[in-house]
Write an enzyme that holds these catalytic residues in place. Structure first.
Site, short mmCIF file in Angstrom:
data_model
loop_
_atom_site.label_atom_id
_atom_site.label_comp_id
_atom_site.label_asym_id
_atom_site.label_seq_id
_atom_site.Cartn_x
_atom_site.Cartn_y
_atom_site.Cartn_z
N ASP A 40 -21.17 12.30 -14.52
CA ASP A 40 -22.59 12.01 -14.26
C ASP A 40 -22.78 11.18 -13.00
OD1 ASP A 40 -21.54 9.61 -15.13
OD2 ASP A 40 -22.92 9.37 -16.82
N CYS B 283 0.83 -1.21 0.00
CA CYS B 283 0.00 0.00 0.00
C CYS B 283 0.86 1.26 0.00
CB CYS B 283 -0.91 0.02 1.23
SG CYS B 283 -2.09 -1.34 1.30
#
Length: 221
Positions: free
Chosen positions: A138, A46
């Site tokens: 959107d 990570c």
């Protein structure tokens, strides 16, 4: 397990982050967005991923994409971890250029189908997988990629697919295998020859095939 499918409106969740409390749709505004999850703070893979993401932030900005990460630890842990991330990337003392969502109760991880059942923490709880969600202006999900916790992502590929998504959202084309910006694109099958000729005055070429079917049509975007 709950999840979200391509074309779904992405949940408008509220969350605590390293920049304060956000409402996700307000955070995105009219921009594209990328949300990428991480199994845990202070873990090796990570840390390499977040450092890479920080290093290519300007590339996402050029494409009008807002970045946000998620991990199952607290905001305080995220802030402390960010110092390690930036130091690993050679930017000691610099702030992480995008926020991290705190999901210490795993509520978002469950809602979005992020948990990896094969990777368990010291408390016997599943960790989050390495999910990638790309959300359009959107607010609909345009792309999702799910990596296991043990496999780090390729941010060059994420930028490539965003280039494809943004191009194909504007033009009636598709991008072939291994496409990158500047390469030829493919005319979508639903366009007739006459429509393709009108839409692509720069020309359309067709690959001859044994079947005789003229479906491999190429043009410059």
């Amino acid at each position: 397990m709950p999840g979200i499918l391509l074309g779904d409106v992405f949940p408008n969740f509220e969350a605590e982050t390293t920049i304060g409390k956000i409402t996700f749709h307000d955070f995105l505004g009219d921009s594209w967005g990328i949300l990428f999850s991480h199994p845990r703070d202070f873990t090796p893979v990570c840390t390499t991923e977040l450092a890479c993401a920080a290093g290519v932030t300007e590339e996402f900005k050029k494409r009008g994409v807002k970045m946000i990460a998620l991990s199952i630890d607290s905001v305080e842990d995220h802030r402390n971890w960010s110092k390690d991330v930036m130091a690993f990337g050679g930017e000691v003392g610099a702030p992480l250029p995008f926020p991290i969502i705190a999901d210490d109760k795993r509520q978002l991880s469950v809602q979005l189908g992020m948990l990896d059942p094969d990777e368990i923490d010291s408390d016997g709880m599943p960790l989050t997988a390495r999910c990638v969600f790309v959300i359009g202006p959107d607010k609909k999900l345009k792309l999702s990629i799910l990596y296991p916790a043990t496999t780090g992502r390729n941010f060059d590929e994420l930028l490539r697919v965003i280039d494809s998504l943004q191009l194909t959202a504007q033009k009636k084309v598709a991008t072939p295998v291994n496409w990158k910006p500047g390469d030829k694109v493919m005319v979508i099958p639903s366009l007739s020859e006459a429509e393709a000729t009108a839409l692509f005055p720069q020309g359309v070429t067709c690959k001859e095939l044994p079947s005789g079917k003229k479906y491999l049509r190429y043009t410059q975007p």
